[in-house]
Design an enzyme around this catalytic site. Sequence first.
Site, PDB file in Angstrom:
ATOM      1  N   SER A 184      18.708 -45.588  24.685  1.00 35.93           N
ATOM      2  CA  SER A 184      19.681 -45.804  25.749  1.00 35.93           C
ATOM      3  C   SER A 184      20.685 -46.881  25.325  1.00 35.93           C
ATOM      4  O   SER A 184      21.369 -46.719  24.316  1.00 35.93           O
ATOM      5  CB  SER A 184      18.968 -46.147  27.055  1.00 35.93           C
ATOM      6  OG  SER A 184      19.843 -46.052  28.155  1.00 35.93           O
ATOM      7  N   GLU A 301      18.481 -35.550  30.597  1.00 40.27           N
ATOM      8  CA  GLU A 301      18.628 -36.997  30.735  1.00 40.27           C
ATOM      9  C   GLU A 301      18.816 -37.429  32.181  1.00 40.27           C
ATOM     10  O   GLU A 301      18.241 -38.412  32.641  1.00 40.27           O
ATOM     11  CB  GLU A 301      19.833 -37.479  29.909  1.00 40.27           C
ATOM     12  CG  GLU A 301      19.724 -37.245  28.420  1.00 40.27           C
ATOM     13  CD  GLU A 301      18.942 -38.337  27.724  1.00 40.27           C
ATOM     14  OE1 GLU A 301      18.509 -39.287  28.400  1.00 40.27           O
ATOM     15  OE2 GLU A 301      18.745 -38.222  26.508  1.00 40.27           O
ATOM     16  N   HIS A 396      15.633 -38.951  31.185  1.00 36.36           N
ATOM     17  CA  HIS A 396      15.978 -40.114  30.366  1.00 36.36           C
ATOM     18  C   HIS A 396      14.790 -41.059  30.231  1.00 36.36           C
ATOM     19  O   HIS A 396      14.137 -41.406  31.218  1.00 36.36           O
ATOM     20  CB  HIS A 396      17.150 -40.845  31.032  1.00 36.36           C
ATOM     21  CG  HIS A 396      17.755 -41.945  30.218  1.00 36.36           C
ATOM     22  ND1 HIS A 396      18.437 -41.716  29.057  1.00 36.36           N
ATOM     23  CD2 HIS A 396      17.792 -43.291  30.428  1.00 36.36           C
ATOM     24  CE1 HIS A 396      18.878 -42.870  28.566  1.00 36.36           C
ATOM     25  NE2 HIS A 396      18.497 -43.844  29.383  1.00 36.36           N
TER      26      HIS A 396
END
Length: 493
Positions: A184, A301, A396
């Site tokens: 991320s 995600e 995610h």
Amino acid sequence: MHHDHTRVLTSSGLIQGCIDNGVSSWKGIPYALPLADSSWFSPPQPVRQYENEYDATVYSGICPQRSLLRKKYSAACLTLNIWSPQADHKRRPVLFYIHGGSFTHGSGSESYYHGAYLSRTQDIVVVTCNYRLGIFGFLDFSLLNQEFSGNNGLRDVLTALAWVHDHIEDFGGDPQNVTVVGQSAGATLVSALVTMECARPFIAQAMMMSGGPTQLQSVETCRNTTKSFLENSGITREEQLLEQSIDDLIGLQKQFIHAHGMGAATFRITRDGDLVPQLPIAAAQHGQVKIPMLIGTTREEMGFMAIRPLARLIDVTSIIQKGLSQEDPKILRELEQAYDHEYGEHRSIPMMYSDLLFRVASMWFAQAASPYTNVWMYRFDFESRALRMNGMHAVHASDIPYLFGNFTPVAVRSLFALDRDKSAILAVADELQHDVVQFMRSGRLPWDVCTDHSAMGKCYDDSPWYEPMIHDHIAEIYAHTAYYRNSFAGIPL
């Protein structure tokens, strides 16, 4: 619980750690001097020498942030943690992990980043680190004092990498074989690091997990955000900034994020023309990425958008709307129709947002770098039963436990609570870990590399398979967007 101690003599002094279940660990090792006074907003100062024997048996405090789970922050937060089978100068491959958290929260001491399992089972050295976040790491207060600087979070990571390069052999690692892995925001940091000449001596390979190589900002945007923070906080002079307590600054940051209206995109790396000369895709296109890379995303995600309270809490709509503001309405209609056709009405928006924020830019970055180095791509598709049932799917960060082999920490335990038989989960983890460690050892992987016109990815699921990262007809529509043109031209969002 009793642990045996292990002592390592480095050029900076003696460091004491612990041995537990066959793995040596050293926690909270300072790579930079404690932050105090004006240095909260200035470049990090590397540690040269430790006084006496340094006790690295417990984690340090974390960098300042507002969190229900993370409360023990400290001025002595610029630290790193090491796990190694043994401090024996064996020169093992090193995994240097950079945590995510939207540049506002997180630390290298999170339980799901614990490196003991990977170190023990794969015979590697694992390193995690803290870096400054939020206003401390990604605003630029040099308008109040020229000794203050921007991109301090990135400067912190560079300093930690330099420390590892200088000292990791003492802990059983190979300073010439460090693979930088980020997830991320951490992966966005990696996308910048691999283009920076000053970072090249420290990195042999790199892996990006769900990063945003287009999610950087211009100097002007950073300055405007900094000015807005100061105005929102009623601060006009350096003395006013420095007299604020850290608790007060964290409170002012929280108020500002709400008022600023950019949510998770409030704080970003700045293309400053110096430390970060170009945006990652443009830099890659000009041959600035010279090391092997592994780049991937999860399949969905933005799957949390299926749960409305989470969608409101992690607001990405403002980012998307700003990103699409320059697009031709005809192109947007084509994209919406293509996603509806491919994924159905219920999943089309989460999949489109997943591509816009992560997958498309990751693919473009890989393709831009492909004439100059080998780049492989992957997609993490596996869903635990809980993620499938709540509609978030391979969301995610759901791949992090599989990389580290940590499935029991409180923060991730609920993801696997409904899977009584964990054999499939463990098999996917083994497959991912095997590939990552093979990449660390050799700089190679056994599937097709990306080219400037193809991005085939390995898909991790019950059984792995290979397919294009983005369906060809959707990728073709993106190639006609302003987003595409600006990304390759190096124009910040």
